[in-house]
Design a protein around this motif. Structure first.
Motif, PDB file in Angstrom:
ATOM      1  N   SER A 173       0.417 -11.156  -3.012  1.00 22.06           N
ATOM      2  CA  SER A 173      -0.924 -11.541  -3.458  1.00 22.06           C
ATOM      3  C   SER A 173      -1.401 -10.585  -4.539  1.00 22.06           C
ATOM      4  O   SER A 173      -0.943  -9.441  -4.614  1.00 22.06           O
ATOM      5  N   TYR A 227      -5.189  -9.280  -6.460  1.00 24.66           N
ATOM      6  CA  TYR A 227      -6.643  -9.260  -6.368  1.00 24.66           C
ATOM      7  C   TYR A 227      -7.232  -8.643  -7.628  1.00 24.66           C
ATOM      8  O   TYR A 227      -6.667  -7.714  -8.201  1.00 24.66           O
ATOM      9  N   GLN A 285     -10.739  -6.768  -8.976  1.00 25.07           N
ATOM     10  CA  GLN A 285     -11.948  -6.096  -8.494  1.00 25.07           C
ATOM     11  C   GLN A 285     -12.737  -5.518  -9.659  1.00 25.07           C
ATOM     12  O   GLN A 285     -12.260  -4.643 -10.371  1.00 25.07           O
ATOM     13  N   LYS A 288     -17.905  -4.290  -6.763  1.00 26.49           N
ATOM     14  CA  LYS A 288     -17.780  -5.612  -6.150  1.00 26.49           C
ATOM     15  C   LYS A 288     -16.608  -5.655  -5.181  1.00 26.49           C
ATOM     16  O   LYS A 288     -15.699  -4.834  -5.242  1.00 26.49           O
ATOM     17  N   ALA A 289     -16.647  -6.650  -4.287  1.00 24.41           N
ATOM     18  CA  ALA A 289     -15.512  -6.876  -3.409  1.00 24.41           C
ATOM     19  C   ALA A 289     -14.362  -7.476  -4.207  1.00 24.41           C
ATOM     20  O   ALA A 289     -14.591  -8.189  -5.196  1.00 24.41           O
ATOM     21  N   PRO A 290     -13.133  -7.198  -3.811  1.00 27.74           N
ATOM     22  CA  PRO A 290     -11.985  -7.814  -4.485  1.00 27.74           C
ATOM     23  C   PRO A 290     -12.034  -9.329  -4.360  1.00 27.74           C
ATOM     24  O   PRO A 290     -12.627  -9.882  -3.444  1.00 27.74           O
ATOM     25  N   LEU A 325      -9.409 -12.754  -4.518  1.00 24.06           N
ATOM     26  CA  LEU A 325      -8.027 -13.220  -4.500  1.00 24.06           C
ATOM     27  C   LEU A 325      -7.735 -14.057  -5.735  1.00 24.06           C
ATOM     28  O   LEU A 325      -8.428 -15.053  -5.994  1.00 24.06           O
ATOM     29  N   TYR A 363      -1.780 -15.952  -4.539  1.00 27.16           N
ATOM     30  CA  TYR A 363      -1.208 -15.759  -3.213  1.00 27.16           C
ATOM     31  C   TYR A 363       0.151 -16.458  -3.150  1.00 27.16           C
ATOM     32  O   TYR A 363       0.445 -17.322  -3.970  1.00 27.16           O
ATOM     33  N   TYR A 403      -5.020  -5.299  -7.933  1.00 27.68           N
ATOM     34  CA  TYR A 403      -4.201  -4.796  -6.843  1.00 27.68           C
ATOM     35  C   TYR A 403      -3.214  -5.863  -6.395  1.00 27.68           C
ATOM     36  O   TYR A 403      -3.582  -7.040  -6.250  1.00 27.68           O
ATOM     37  N   SER A 423      -0.451  -6.961  -3.278  1.00 21.69           N
ATOM     38  CA  SER A 423      -0.173  -6.699  -1.877  1.00 21.69           C
ATOM     39  C   SER A 423       0.991  -7.557  -1.433  1.00 21.69           C
ATOM     40  O   SER A 423       1.302  -8.585  -2.051  1.00 21.69           O
ATOM     41  N   PHE A 425      -0.546  -2.577   0.228  1.00 26.44           N
ATOM     42  CA  PHE A 425      -1.182  -2.715  -1.076  1.00 26.44           C
ATOM     43  C   PHE A 425      -0.537  -1.781  -2.101  1.00 26.44           C
ATOM     44  O   PHE A 425       0.036  -0.747  -1.749  1.00 26.44           O
ATOM     45  N   GLY A 428      -1.270   0.659  -5.563  1.00 28.29           N
ATOM     46  CA  GLY A 428      -2.299   1.637  -5.862  1.00 28.29           C
ATOM     47  C   GLY A 428      -3.357   1.151  -6.838  1.00 28.29           C
ATOM     48  O   GLY A 428      -4.387   1.801  -7.015  1.00 28.29           O
ATOM     49  N   TYR A 437     -14.266  -3.477   4.408  1.00 25.07           N
ATOM     50  CA  TYR A 437     -14.419  -4.915   4.181  1.00 25.07           C
ATOM     51  C   TYR A 437     -13.830  -5.703   5.350  1.00 25.07           C
ATOM     52  O   TYR A 437     -12.728  -5.377   5.831  1.00 25.07           O
ATOM     53  N   ALA A 492      -2.675 -12.872   2.707  1.00 23.84           N
ATOM     54  CA  ALA A 492      -3.583 -12.929   1.551  1.00 23.84           C
ATOM     55  C   ALA A 492      -5.020 -13.059   2.032  1.00 23.84           C
ATOM     56  O   ALA A 492      -5.344 -13.965   2.795  1.00 23.84           O
ATOM     57  N   SER A 493      -5.889 -12.165   1.586  1.00 26.49           N
ATOM     58  CA  SER A 493      -7.290 -12.176   1.999  1.00 26.49           C
ATOM     59  C   SER A 493      -8.082 -13.076   1.078  1.00 26.49           C
ATOM     60  O   SER A 493      -8.384 -12.707  -0.057  1.00 26.49           O
TER      61      SER A 493
END
Lengths: 109, 119
Positions: free
Chosen positions: A36, A38, A40, A44-46, A48, A51, A89, A91, A100, A102, B96, B105-106
């Motif tokens: 996956s 992401y 960011q 803020k929140a990451p 998606l 995937y 990021y 994952s 994840f 770095g 979170y 996958a989130s």
């Protein structure tokens, strides 16, 4: 369980394409098709973006694409736009866990 | 469209237990479509998976945290929770809660809650 390896930074000009790599091992990226990516933005929140290696959730522009070869996954952003400037990021599924990278700071020049 | 919201104290003393709750709206937590997880991000650093709970109740934890972490689910309240014991300053992070697709996958994220460990 080591973190996946990403370059700390990447950059490109508006309209160009940039590819961010994510290197793991034969126990994570090399074994599973569950990679996956992401995005960011600061504070803020990451979000998606990709995937299962190359699938895009609804609403994610097709300028974002993912791939995998061996133990390395890649995210390509085509037709760079200023709003693409963010941290990215990767994952991967691993045995009974998620790992994840770095993170890579993408700068749009 | 799922919505997730973290709640809990923003300050925890060293050696105590960090407890957070995630309230899920817009869908049932009993669904088999998603798994429920926690991810944290220390200030200025990257993302770190903490653990996941499946609808079956099975749990999977980050190996380095396994001895200190518990994730549980309360279907009657449509909530799931995180408990992390014996915290130190290294546990200071934005936490979170997430809804995961099979494979990890989130897809949906809460807004995050900053938890500081300090006396």
């Amino acid at each position: 369980q080591s973190a996946l390896t990403q370059p700390p930074s990447a950059s490109g000009s508006p309209g160009q394409s940039v590819t961010i790599s994510c290197t793991g091992t034969s126990s994570d990226i090399g074994f599973y098709f569950y990679v996956s990516w992401y995005q960011q933005h600061p504070g803020k929140a990451p979000k998606l973006m990709i995937y299962e290696v190359n699938k895009r959730p609804s609403g994610v522009p097709d300028r974002f694409s993912g791939s995998k070869s061996g133990n390395t996954a890649s995210l390509t952003v085509s037709g760079l736009q200023t709003e693409d400037e963010a941290d990215y990021y990767c994952s991967s599924q691993a045995e009974n866990s998620v790992i994840f990278g770095g993170g890579t700071k993408l700068t749009v020049l | 469209q799922l919505q997730l919201q973290e709640s809990g104290p923003g300050l925890v003393k060293p050696s105590e237990t960090l407890s957070l709750t995630c309230t899920v709206s817009g869908g049932s937590i009993s669904t088999s479509s998603y798994f429920w997880g926690w991810i944290r991000q220390p200030p200025g650093k990257g993302l770190e998976w903490i653990g996941t709970i499946y609808f079956s109740g099975a749990t999977y934890y980050r190996p380095s945290l396994k001895s200190r972490v518990t994730i549980s689910i309360d279907t009657s309240k449509n909530q799931f929770s995180l408990r992390l014991g014996s915290v130190t300053a290294a546990d200071t992070a934005v936490y979170y809660c997430v809804a995961e697709l099979p494979g990890g996958a989130s897809k949906y994220w809460g807004q995050g809650i900053l938890v500081t460990v300090s006396s």
